[in-house]
Design a protein around this motif. Structure first.
Motif, PDB file in Angstrom:
ATOM      1  N   ASP A  32     117.814  87.377  38.447  1.00  0.00           N
ATOM      2  CA  ASP A  32     119.123  88.483  39.098  1.00  0.00           C
ATOM      3  C   ASP A  32     120.084  89.666  37.744  1.00  0.00           C
ATOM      4  N   VAL A  33     120.613  89.494  38.288  1.00  0.00           N
ATOM      5  CA  VAL A  33     121.330  91.008  37.356  1.00  0.00           C
ATOM      6  C   VAL A  33     122.719  90.895  38.181  1.00  0.00           C
ATOM      7  N   LEU A  34     123.540  89.890  37.090  1.00  0.00           N
ATOM      8  CA  LEU A  34     124.793  89.320  37.601  1.00  0.00           C
ATOM      9  C   LEU A  34     126.360  90.307  36.731  1.00  0.00           C
ATOM     10  N   SER A  35     125.385  91.322  35.783  1.00  0.00           N
ATOM     11  CA  SER A  35     126.135  92.475  35.244  1.00  0.00           C
ATOM     12  C   SER A  35     126.873  93.193  36.408  1.00  0.00           C
ATOM     13  N   LYS A  36     126.515  93.168  37.783  1.00  0.00           N
ATOM     14  CA  LYS A  36     127.445  94.112  39.213  1.00  0.00           C
ATOM     15  C   LYS A  36     128.695  92.588  39.743  1.00  0.00           C
ATOM     16  N   TRP A  37     128.169  91.304  39.211  1.00  0.00           N
ATOM     17  CA  TRP A  37     129.847  90.572  39.911  1.00  0.00           C
ATOM     18  C   TRP A  37     130.595  89.925  38.598  1.00  0.00           C
ATOM     19  N   VAL A  38     130.401  90.672  37.036  1.00  0.00           N
ATOM     20  CA  VAL A  38     130.892  90.305  36.096  1.00  0.00           C
ATOM     21  C   VAL A  38     132.793  91.050  36.143  1.00  0.00           C
ATOM     22  N   ASP A  39     133.667  89.776  35.681  1.00  0.00           N
ATOM     23  CA  ASP A  39     134.565  90.697  35.819  1.00  0.00           C
ATOM     24  C   ASP A  39     134.188  91.195  34.399  1.00  0.00           C
ATOM     25  N   TRP A  40     134.924  92.384  34.028  1.00  0.00           N
ATOM     26  CA  TRP A  40     134.529  92.802  32.751  1.00  0.00           C
ATOM     27  C   TRP A  40     135.900  92.580  31.390  1.00  0.00           C
ATOM     28  N   SER A  41     137.088  91.825  32.253  1.00  0.00           N
ATOM     29  CA  SER A  41     137.852  91.508  31.738  1.00  0.00           C
ATOM     30  C   SER A  41     138.263  90.155  31.410  1.00  0.00           C
ATOM     31  N   ASP A  42     137.270  89.315  31.718  1.00  0.00           N
ATOM     32  CA  ASP A  42     137.749  87.815  31.723  1.00  0.00           C
ATOM     33  C   ASP A  42     136.118  87.286  29.739  1.00  0.00           C
ATOM     34  N   ARG A  43     136.838  87.130  29.409  1.00  0.00           N
ATOM     35  CA  ARG A  43     136.317  87.296  28.132  1.00  0.00           C
ATOM     36  C   ARG A  43     135.525  85.958  28.186  1.00  0.00           C
ATOM     37  N   GLY A  44     135.931  85.058  29.447  1.00  0.00           N
ATOM     38  CA  GLY A  44     135.254  83.220  29.589  1.00  0.00           C
ATOM     39  C   GLY A  44     133.431  83.671  30.267  1.00  0.00           C
ATOM     40  N   THR A  45     134.013  84.903  31.021  1.00  0.00           N
ATOM     41  CA  THR A  45     132.567  85.133  31.855  1.00  0.00           C
ATOM     42  C   THR A  45     131.802  86.313  30.950  1.00  0.00           C
ATOM     43  N   CYS A  46     132.364  87.291  31.150  1.00  0.00           N
ATOM     44  CA  CYS A  46     131.587  88.816  30.863  1.00  0.00           C
ATOM     45  C   CYS A  46     130.831  88.699  29.404  1.00  0.00           C
ATOM     46  N   ILE A  47     131.146  88.023  27.880  1.00  0.00           N
ATOM     47  CA  ILE A  47     129.982  87.706  27.912  1.00  0.00           C
ATOM     48  C   ILE A  47     128.670  86.786  27.570  1.00  0.00           C
ATOM     49  N   LEU A  48     128.709  86.216  28.228  1.00  0.00           N
ATOM     50  CA  LEU A  48     127.847  85.663  29.145  1.00  0.00           C
ATOM     51  C   LEU A  48     126.834  86.160  29.834  1.00  0.00           C
ATOM     52  N   PHE A  49     126.502  86.939  30.249  1.00  0.00           N
ATOM     53  CA  PHE A  49     125.424  86.830  31.308  1.00  0.00           C
ATOM     54  C   PHE A  49     125.027  88.143  31.085  1.00  0.00           C
ATOM     55  N   GLY A  50     123.275  88.459  31.476  1.00  0.00           N
ATOM     56  CA  GLY A  50     122.612  89.371  31.032  1.00  0.00           C
ATOM     57  C   GLY A  50     121.568  89.838  32.220  1.00  0.00           C
ATOM     58  N   ASP A  51     120.483  90.840  32.098  1.00  0.00           N
ATOM     59  CA  ASP A  51     120.431  90.651  33.417  1.00  0.00           C
ATOM     60  C   ASP A  51     118.562  90.871  32.879  1.00  0.00           C
ATOM     61  N   ALA A  52     117.786  90.324  34.124  1.00  0.00           N
ATOM     62  CA  ALA A  52     116.383  90.246  33.846  1.00  0.00           C
ATOM     63  C   ALA A  52     115.365  89.749  35.362  1.00  0.00           C
ATOM     64  N   ALA A  53     114.308  89.131  34.932  1.00  0.00           N
ATOM     65  CA  ALA A  53     113.586  89.142  36.059  1.00  0.00           C
ATOM     66  C   ALA A  53     112.204  88.378  35.685  1.00  0.00           C
ATOM     67  N   GLY A  54     112.017  87.166  35.900  1.00  0.00           N
ATOM     68  CA  GLY A  54     110.562  86.165  35.628  1.00  0.00           C
ATOM     69  C   GLY A  54     109.708  86.324  36.709  1.00  0.00           C
ATOM     70  N   ALA A  55     108.435  86.013  36.460  1.00  0.00           N
ATOM     71  CA  ALA A  55     107.469  86.419  37.562  1.00  0.00           C
ATOM     72  C   ALA A  55     106.395  84.672  37.613  1.00  0.00           C
ATOM     73  N   ALA A  56     106.442  83.987  38.177  1.00  0.00           N
ATOM     74  CA  ALA A  56     105.503  83.379  38.210  1.00  0.00           C
ATOM     75  C   ALA A  56     103.999  83.223  39.417  1.00  0.00           C
ATOM     76  N   ILE A  57     102.401  83.389  39.274  1.00  0.00           N
ATOM     77  CA  ILE A  57     101.725  83.244  40.524  1.00  0.00           C
ATOM     78  C   ILE A  57     101.063  81.464  40.013  1.00  0.00           C
ATOM     79  N   LEU A  58     101.014  81.302  40.970  1.00  0.00           N
ATOM     80  CA  LEU A  58     100.611  79.885  41.362  1.00  0.00           C
ATOM     81  C   LEU A  58      99.802  79.756  42.409  1.00  0.00           C
ATOM     82  N   GLN A  59      98.490  78.905  41.573  1.00  0.00           N
ATOM     83  CA  GLN A  59      97.506  78.550  43.384  1.00  0.00           C
ATOM     84  C   GLN A  59      97.169  77.284  43.314  1.00  0.00           C
TER      85      GLN A  59
END
Length: 333
Positions: A146-173
């Motif tokens: 997720d890249v939620l920094s693109k969907w954050v309202d950077w004037s909203d203190r209640g949400t902009c402090i929370l979110f960051g961007d990253a990815a994680g993967a797993a291979i199942l067999q």
């Protein structure tokens, strides 16, 4: 048509990726009225990673995390049969999984997106395990990104402090039923509370009024933090206990608890309700913030790299978030 036969499923490898650009609490206090002490006390977050650059997208992070997982087991991407991308911030509203399939060279894989917000990786694990246990596919790559920094309202203190961007993967067999690692799962949804955490669509009437159509765009992240906290602290422990009970397992048998990294207070409250030692709770929230569908695979991958999780450990994974959705999956490592 492939024959259906009940088999087992196991996780072969994990990988993760975060942007190089970090954004500390002190830096964010220059953007919105807050402070390091205020954020740390209420969330446990010290910094988060943000994906910067007009040409950068969720695909970049997802591809890197996927390649790291593949490299760990020297698997050729052509061996992947299915790719599931758990995300709420695709680079294309029609889906981004197929772009990952192309970028990593998984020429034999079918790919699709799965949207369940912060519960997305848990639902992807469960979905993948069903394909593997019925013998339809052998190797599946799941990615939470997720890249939620693109969907954050950077004037909203209640949400902009929370979110960051990253990815994680797993291979199942797929594997024999004797070697099965996916012991059980429990999933829930309650759309009655969806308004408490959402990215709502806002419509406007099309200029040509005779069409009588409405078009618009998606708004910023909106969250009722108090209600989300109450929901998570109440429902997640119940989900975990229900899942353990279905397997005739006790909380004492749990070696590691990997929760969606939403808020340190939530992690602590859930562990306390379950009477699980904080030493068994895997947490990296302070470094990355809430990375939505990426938070669980990111935390899991780091724990594996740090040699915390050992063979035969019982790992309880639980996600919760927008929808509202929540769920638990229990794995024997």
């Amino acid at each position: 048509m492939k024959s259906l036969m009940i088999q087992g499923a196991k996780i072969l490898a994990t990988g993760s990726a975060v942007p190089s650009s970090s954004f500390s609490n002190n830096e964010i206090s220059k953007v919105v009225d807050t402070s390091d002490a205020w954020i740390t006390t209420r969330t446990g977050i010290k910094e988060r990673r943000l994906l910067k650059g007009v040409d950068k997208s969720i695909i970049d992070l997802a591809v890197l995390a996927s390649k790291k997982a593949l490299d760990k087991i020297l698997m050729d991407p052509s061996q992947i049969d299915l790719i599931i991308l758990a995300t709420s911030s695709p680079n294309d509203l029609f889906g981004s999984a197929s772009k990952i399939q192309y970028e990593i060279g998984a020429i034999n894989a079918v790919a699709f997106d799965l949207t369940a917000a912060c519960s997305g990786f848990v639902l992807s694990l469960v979905t993948a395990s069903q394909f593997l246990q019925t013998g339809v596919y052998r190797n599946i790559l799941i990615v939470g990104a997720d890249v939620l920094s693109k969907w954050v309202d950077w004037s909203d203190r209640g949400t902009c402090i929370l979110f960051g961007d990253a990815a994680g993967a797993a291979i199942l067999q797929s594997c024999s039923s004797i070697d099965n690692s996916i012991l059980g799962f429990q999933l829930n949804s309650d759309g009655n509370y969806s308004k408490h955490l959402s990215i709502a669509y806002e419509h406007n009437i099309v200029p040509h009024s005779e069409l009588n159509l409405y078009q618009g765009s998606f708004k910023h992240i909106s969250m009722n933090g108090k209600e989300v906290y109450k929901f998570a602290v109440f429902q997640v422990p119940l989900s975990i206990l229900k899942c353990l009970n279905s397997l005739n397992m006790s909380v004492d048998q749990v070696d590691w608890l990997v929760l969606h990294q939403a808020n340190e207070r939530i992690l602590t409250a859930i562990a306390e309700k379950l009477s699980i030692s904080s030493n068994k709770v895997i947490a990296n929230l302070h470094k990355y913030g809430n990375t939505s569908a990426a938070s669980i695979p990111l935390a899991l991958d780091e724990a594996i790299q740090d040699n915390k999780i050992s063979h035969n450990d019982i790992v309880v994974i639980a996600g919760f978030g927008a929808g509202l959705t929540w769920g638990t999956i229990i794995i024997r490592w």
